[in-house]
Design an enzyme around this catalytic site. Structure first.
Site, mmCIF file in Angstrom:
data_model
loop_
_atom_site.group_PDB
_atom_site.id
_atom_site.type_symbol
_atom_site.label_atom_id
_atom_site.label_comp_id
_atom_site.label_asym_id
_atom_site.label_seq_id
_atom_site.Cartn_x
_atom_site.Cartn_y
_atom_site.Cartn_z
ATOM 1 N N GLU A 161 0.832 -1.211 0.000
ATOM 2 C CA GLU A 161 0.000 0.000 0.000
ATOM 3 C C GLU A 161 0.866 1.260 0.000
ATOM 4 O O GLU A 161 0.565 2.234 -0.687
ATOM 5 C CB GLU A 161 -0.944 0.011 1.207
ATOM 6 C CG GLU A 161 -1.982 -1.102 1.218
ATOM 7 C CD GLU A 161 -2.914 -1.052 0.017
ATOM 8 O OE1 GLU A 161 -3.215 0.060 -0.455
ATOM 9 O OE2 GLU A 161 -3.311 -2.116 -0.473
ATOM 10 N N ASP A 185 4.032 -3.896 -5.761
ATOM 11 C CA ASP A 185 4.614 -5.172 -5.322
ATOM 12 C C ASP A 185 6.132 -5.062 -5.264
ATOM 13 O O ASP A 185 6.773 -5.532 -4.323
ATOM 14 C CB ASP A 185 4.224 -6.298 -6.292
ATOM 15 C CG ASP A 185 2.881 -6.919 -5.944
ATOM 16 O OD1 ASP A 185 2.299 -6.535 -4.913
ATOM 17 O OD2 ASP A 185 2.411 -7.788 -6.708
HETATM 18 ZN ZN LIG Z 1 -2.418 -2.696 -4.845
#
Ligand SMILES: [Zn+2]
Length: 431
Positions: free
Chosen positions: A276, A361
């Site tokens: 996030e 990621d």
């Molecule tokens: Zn995401």
């Protein structure tokens, strides 16, 4: 000509959606019996088959909804539904402005009522069948009433302001209307975390001290100041778990669903949060916002042009009034028909979103443990019964997130090179 183009694109859209759904169903069913290699040993065959059944059930339901929506759209436009509602509105009230507001209310009401059985079926049949529904009828009615009050309280002044501008602001009304729309949306974004969301859920500060400590360390490592960590009682509606970022500036906060906290280990929560923070560091939210504002500007400019063309109305089955204002008709037609023309561009938006997911990621593997993110994702796929074997074409067209296998493989590749990575990938049981 315009009518033909509209009908052609509508039919093309329906055909494309149904074709993609059929592909998805076939692909998922074909892989129902074997867990992909990346997930072997981590997701059982029973869970995998359940995810396949859930996916197929949802796709079939959506196929029905696609056809239904197309019929409703045709009924409102070419078959004269909107024209009839306009006549009804002029019988109900006097005055041009009031007639237009009533017309918009009538159309919203009709669309809301037609959508209601679908919402009910989805929540109380489909979601319930797979054990995801936690919503009671009482809560459903309470939500519906709150939603209605909110949309009238917020939507009515907005619509009235835009209609007023259309009637009085001259040829550049659309620029003013866009300004009003922007101010309205930014205000909504600012008010959402502290005013609107708490009307539907309760938010409590995260109380687990060791977890707060862990998250604080991650935030410091990422050079990020957090203003609030909250737990939301998502479990009162659904068993699906999630986490999200909301608000701007001082109001920005991170919200965890209680369902997510209950399932993930502290190190997995840290990894999800690092993802996030990746979105935040790369300014993904801001980029999307700027993009959507630019798109809305183009939309309003287009509406400004279309609303002055008689063929825009007649081509969609409506006779524009020669004495009164046609602003409401133009607005409604535009919002009804625009998705038909924008649907073919769906893959662009999906691709853009997946690009952001990969970036987030990547960021997570640099600031937390990639293996923890992998095991968190595996649990989330499992708990949410998200399919691990989507059809590649369907996924490329619609999915905002990369397919499970691709995502996990990339994480493992990056994780192996990351200084933070250690040991083998833990199974949910051993982690
Ligand atoms: Zn995401």
């Amino acid at each position: 000509m315009f009518t033909l183009l509209f009908v052609f694109l509508l039919l093309l859209g329906v055909a494309l959606r149904l074709w993609l759904s059929t592909r998805q169903t076939r692909h998922v069913v074909r892989h129902r019996g074997d867990v992909p290699a990346e997930f072997a040993g981590r997701i059982g065959l029973h869970s995998h088959a359940r995810a396949a059944d859930y996916t197929v059930a949802r796709v079939r339901f959506d196929m029905f909804a696609v056809v239904f929506d197309a019929v409703v759209l045709l009924a409102l436009t070419l078959l004269g539904g909107l024209q009839a509602l306009d006549v009804l509105a002029s019988r109900l009230v006097d005055g041009d402005f009031a007639r237009q507001l009533v017309l918009i209310a009538l159309v919203s009401g009709v669309l809301g009522l037609l959508g209601l059985p679908f919402t009910l079926w989805r929540q109380f049949r489909l979601e319930a069948r797979f054990g995801f529904n936690r919503m009671t009828w009482r809560l459903f009615v309470a939500d519906a009433i709150k939603g209605l009050v909110l949309s009238v309280a917020l939507g009515l002044p907005l619509v009235a302001a835009i209609l007023w501008l259309m009637g009085t602001a001259g040829p550049l009304w659309w620029l003013w209307a866009w300004g009003v729309w922007m101010v309205f949306n930014v205000t909504l974004l600012l008010l959402f975390p502290t005013v609107i969301a708490p009307m539907f859920n309760s938010f409590t500060p995260l109380a687990d001290d060791t977890l707060v400590d862990r998250i604080d360390r991650l935030a410091t490592r990422c050079g990020f100041s957090l203003n609030g960590l909250f737990v939301m009682d998502g479990s009162k509606r659904s068993a699906h778990g999630n986490a999200y970022f909301t608000g701007f500036g001082k109001g920005k906060r991170i919200v965890f669903f209680d369902t997510l906290l209950a399932r993930l280990l502290p190190e997995e929560i840290e990894a999800v949060l690092a993802h996030e923070l990746g979105h935040f560091t790369h300014r993904h939210i801001l980029k999307r916002l700027v993009f959507s504002f630019a798109l809305t500007l183009a939309g309003f400019a287009l509406l400004g042009w279309l609303s002055s063309k008689v063929w825009f109305y007649t081509g969609l089955g409506v006779e524009p009034s020669l004495t009164g204002s046609n602003s409401a008709l133009a607005l409604i037609l535009f919002f009804l028909v625009a998705p038909v023309f924008s649907f073919p561009f769906t893959p662009l938006g999906s691709w853009y979103s997946r690009k952001h997911e990969f970036e987030a990621d990547r960021y997570a593997t640099e600031h937390a443990n990639a293996n923890d993110l992998v095991s968190a994702l595996v649990k989330l796929y499992d708990d949410n019964a998200a399919t691990l074997t989507p059809d590649p074409v369907h996924s490329a067209f619609y999915d905002s997130h990369p397919p499970a296998s691709v995502r996990i493989r990339r994480l493992i590749d990056h994780g192996a090179a990351s200084p933070l990575a250690h040991g083998a990938i833990p199974t949910p049981e051993s982690a």
